[in-house]
Design a protein around this motif. Structure first.
Motif, PDB file in Angstrom:
ATOM      1  N   ALA A 270      -5.141   2.361  -4.061  1.00  0.00           N
ATOM      2  CA  ALA A 270      -4.109   1.426  -3.600  1.00  0.00           C
ATOM      3  C   ALA A 270      -4.744   0.180  -2.977  1.00  0.00           C
ATOM      4  O   ALA A 270      -4.251  -0.931  -3.166  1.00  0.00           O
ATOM      5  CB  ALA A 270      -3.194   2.119  -2.599  1.00  0.00           C
TER       6      ALA A 270
ATOM      7  N   VAL B  46      -3.057  -4.060 -12.415  1.00  0.00           N
ATOM      8  CA  VAL B  46      -1.898  -3.173 -12.545  1.00  0.00           C
ATOM      9  C   VAL B  46      -0.696  -3.846 -13.194  1.00  0.00           C
ATOM     10  O   VAL B  46       0.366  -3.259 -13.262  1.00  0.00           O
ATOM     11  CB  VAL B  46      -1.501  -2.592 -11.168  1.00  0.00           C
TER      12      VAL B  46
ATOM     13  N   HIS C 298      -5.916  -2.128  -5.634  1.00  0.00           N
ATOM     14  CA  HIS C 298      -4.812  -2.916  -6.184  1.00  0.00           C
ATOM     15  C   HIS C 298      -4.531  -4.147  -5.333  1.00  0.00           C
ATOM     16  O   HIS C 298      -4.109  -5.180  -5.850  1.00  0.00           O
ATOM     17  CB  HIS C 298      -3.550  -2.068  -6.285  1.00  0.00           C
TER      18      HIS C 298
ATOM     19  N   SER D 178       0.831  -1.205   0.000  1.00  0.00           N
ATOM     20  CA  SER D 178       0.000   0.000   0.000  1.00  0.00           C
ATOM     21  C   SER D 178       0.865   1.255   0.000  1.00  0.00           C
ATOM     22  O   SER D 178       0.576   2.220  -0.719  1.00  0.00           O
ATOM     23  CB  SER D 178      -0.917   0.015   1.212  1.00  0.00           C
TER      24      SER D 178
ATOM     25  N   PHE E  12      -0.870   7.062  -6.207  1.00  0.00           N
ATOM     26  CA  PHE E  12      -2.256   6.608  -6.174  1.00  0.00           C
ATOM     27  C   PHE E  12      -2.920   7.054  -4.879  1.00  0.00           C
ATOM     28  O   PHE E  12      -2.261   7.210  -3.855  1.00  0.00           O
ATOM     29  CB  PHE E  12      -2.336   5.085  -6.282  1.00  0.00           C
TER      30      PHE E  12
ATOM     31  N   ASP F 192       2.259   1.911  -3.464  1.00  0.00           N
ATOM     32  CA  ASP F 192       1.251   2.495  -4.355  1.00  0.00           C
ATOM     33  C   ASP F 192       1.006   3.965  -4.027  1.00  0.00           C
ATOM     34  O   ASP F 192       0.879   4.796  -4.924  1.00  0.00           O
ATOM     35  CB  ASP F 192      -0.067   1.726  -4.268  1.00  0.00           C
TER      36      ASP F 192
END
Length: 76
Positions: A32, A42, A35, A19, A27, A22
């Motif tokens: 995040a 991604v 993702h 996290s 982001f 990202d």
């Protein structure tokens, strides 16, 4: 119980690291976290090629082991 605790600790550290990476890439936090839920959103085309290559190597290795065992049984 100790193994479960270590597993949860490492899981939380890895989720936080992913996290944070990202977020540092620019982001938003909500993006995040998305993702984390689906990492295939991604992946770039080059990473798909490497994933397929790894899959083919793994399958090819298993096929070669089966062929080797078949030849050893056949010759003896």
């Amino acid at each position: 119980m100790k193994v479960f605790g270590v597993f949860v600790f490492i899981l939380l550290l890895s989720v936080l690291l992913i996290s944070l990476m990202d977020i540092l890439l620019g982001f938003k936090l909500s993006h995040a976290l998305l993702h984390l839920l689906n990492p295939f959103w991604v992946i770039e085309p080059g990473e798909y090629v490497m994933l397929a290559f790894l899959l083919f190597i793994t399958i090819g290795q298993q096929i070669m082991i089966i062929i080797k065992n078949y030849k050893q049984k056949d010759s003896s």
